[in-house]
Design an enzyme around this catalytic site. Structure first.
Site, PDB file in Angstrom:
ATOM      1  N   ASN A  17      90.789   9.828-117.822  1.00  0.00           N
ATOM      2  CA  ASN A  17      92.140  10.325-117.561  1.00  0.00           C
ATOM      3  C   ASN A  17      93.020   9.342-116.798  1.00  0.00           C
ATOM      4  O   ASN A  17      94.234   9.314-116.995  1.00  0.00           O
ATOM      5  CB  ASN A  17      92.088  11.674-116.831  1.00  0.00           C
ATOM      6  CG  ASN A  17      91.605  12.780-117.737  1.00  0.00           C
ATOM      7  OD1 ASN A  17      91.807  12.734-118.942  1.00  0.00           O
ATOM      8  ND2 ASN A  17      90.944  13.760-117.162  1.00  0.00           N
ATOM      9  N   ASP A  63      85.517   3.276-113.612  1.00  0.00           N
ATOM     10  CA  ASP A  63      84.236   3.865-114.011  1.00  0.00           C
ATOM     11  C   ASP A  63      84.312   4.324-115.463  1.00  0.00           C
ATOM     12  O   ASP A  63      85.368   4.729-115.931  1.00  0.00           O
ATOM     13  CB  ASP A  63      83.908   5.060-113.111  1.00  0.00           C
ATOM     14  CG  ASP A  63      84.923   6.180-113.247  1.00  0.00           C
ATOM     15  OD1 ASP A  63      84.566   7.251-113.786  1.00  0.00           O
ATOM     16  OD2 ASP A  63      86.093   6.003-112.830  1.00  0.00           O
ATOM     17  N   HIS A  88      83.537   8.027-109.498  1.00  0.00           N
ATOM     18  CA  HIS A  88      84.929   7.815-109.893  1.00  0.00           C
ATOM     19  C   HIS A  88      85.612   6.736-109.060  1.00  0.00           C
ATOM     20  O   HIS A  88      86.684   6.270-109.425  1.00  0.00           O
ATOM     21  CB  HIS A  88      85.693   9.139-109.746  1.00  0.00           C
ATOM     22  CG  HIS A  88      86.461   9.564-110.963  1.00  0.00           C
ATOM     23  ND1 HIS A  88      86.310   9.002-112.208  1.00  0.00           N
ATOM     24  CD2 HIS A  88      87.412  10.523-111.106  1.00  0.00           C
ATOM     25  CE1 HIS A  88      87.120   9.603-113.069  1.00  0.00           C
ATOM     26  NE2 HIS A  88      87.800  10.522-112.419  1.00  0.00           N
ATOM     27  N   PHE A 144      95.939   9.686-106.872  1.00  0.00           N
ATOM     28  CA  PHE A 144      94.813  10.371-107.490  1.00  0.00           C
ATOM     29  C   PHE A 144      94.674   9.856-108.918  1.00  0.00           C
ATOM     30  O   PHE A 144      95.631   9.426-109.550  1.00  0.00           O
ATOM     31  CB  PHE A 144      94.899  11.904-107.427  1.00  0.00           C
ATOM     32  CG  PHE A 144      94.594  12.428-106.056  1.00  0.00           C
ATOM     33  CD1 PHE A 144      93.289  12.628-105.652  1.00  0.00           C
ATOM     34  CD2 PHE A 144      95.619  12.683-105.151  1.00  0.00           C
ATOM     35  CE1 PHE A 144      92.986  13.080-104.380  1.00  0.00           C
ATOM     36  CE2 PHE A 144      95.329  13.135-103.877  1.00  0.00           C
ATOM     37  CZ  PHE A 144      94.013  13.332-103.496  1.00  0.00           C
ATOM     38  N   ASN A 194      94.232  10.865-112.025  1.00  0.00           N
ATOM     39  CA  ASN A 194      94.934  11.296-113.230  1.00  0.00           C
ATOM     40  C   ASN A 194      96.394  10.880-113.272  1.00  0.00           C
ATOM     41  O   ASN A 194      97.047  11.038-114.310  1.00  0.00           O
ATOM     42  CB  ASN A 194      94.825  12.812-113.391  1.00  0.00           C
ATOM     43  CG  ASN A 194      93.396  13.255-113.609  1.00  0.00           C
ATOM     44  OD1 ASN A 194      92.481  12.445-113.732  1.00  0.00           O
ATOM     45  ND2 ASN A 194      93.187  14.555-113.648  1.00  0.00           N
TER      46      ASN A 194
END
Length: 185
Positions: free
Chosen positions: A112, A91, A19, A64, A66
């Site tokens: 997301n 990614d 990620h 983060f 999301n």
């Protein structure tokens, strides 16, 4: 000015995970172009400099994954950037390990972080560099993307992240069409 954003999660625990390949591409761009990405601004680590004589800002959102759109909305509004001058590197499980997919615009797919960006900016009309990390054959998707690459994939991913950085530089200096022709695949 171009804003080049690499998506990832902040914190040592997420270093070198699938990620965080976007963060790794930003780190490489920073090193290649002598740009320090360490100023905390707009809920992100940022650094300004030049690529090929053109002004750029390199960005690693610290919200983060999301919630990446919160950081980018602040930046786009503050600098009054046309979304076409925003490049997002991230990614993608729908792209084979070691492959790149560069697009001028498009949906978020299953990502997301991209869903958050498109929702916050209210547009999907910006370039993106998708770094293929492949799909898990079995098991939980979250565990997979938050996991590290197996030893045998590391050399491939180092080379792919380098190509993502080179492609991003080319988007800034020569335009997205040339970058897509040279680096897609």
């Amino acid at each position: 000015m171009h804003i080049i954003v690499g998506l990832g999660n902040p914190g040592k625990k997420y270093d070198a995970t699938r990620h965080n390949v976007g963060f790794e591409a930003i780190d490489l761009l920073a090193k290649r172009n002598n740009i320090e990405v360490k100023r905390l601004k707009h809920k992100a680590l940022c650094g300004e400099g030049n690529i090929g004589g053109k002004k750029v800002m390199l960005v690693k959102p610290q919200t983060f994954m999301n919630l990446s759109g919160q950081s980018l909305l602040d930046i786009v509004q503050f600098y009054k950037i046309d979304p076409k001058n925003l490049i997002v590197i991230y990614d993608d499980i729908d792209v084979a390990v070691g492959s790149l997919r560069i697009r001028e615009k498009g949906s978020s797919g299953s990502h997301n972080g991209m869903k958050s960006i498109i929702y916050q900016l209210q547009t999907d009309q910006f370039p993106r560099v998708r770094i293929g990390v492949g799909k898990p054959q079995f098991g939980d998707l979250a565990d997979y993307v938050l996991g590290r690459f197996p030893k045998e994939e590391i050399p491939t991913m180092i080379e792919t992240i380098e190509r993502a950085a080179l492609a991003s530089e080319m988007i800034v200096t020569d335009g997205i069409s040339l970058a897509m022709n040279r680096y897609n695949g």
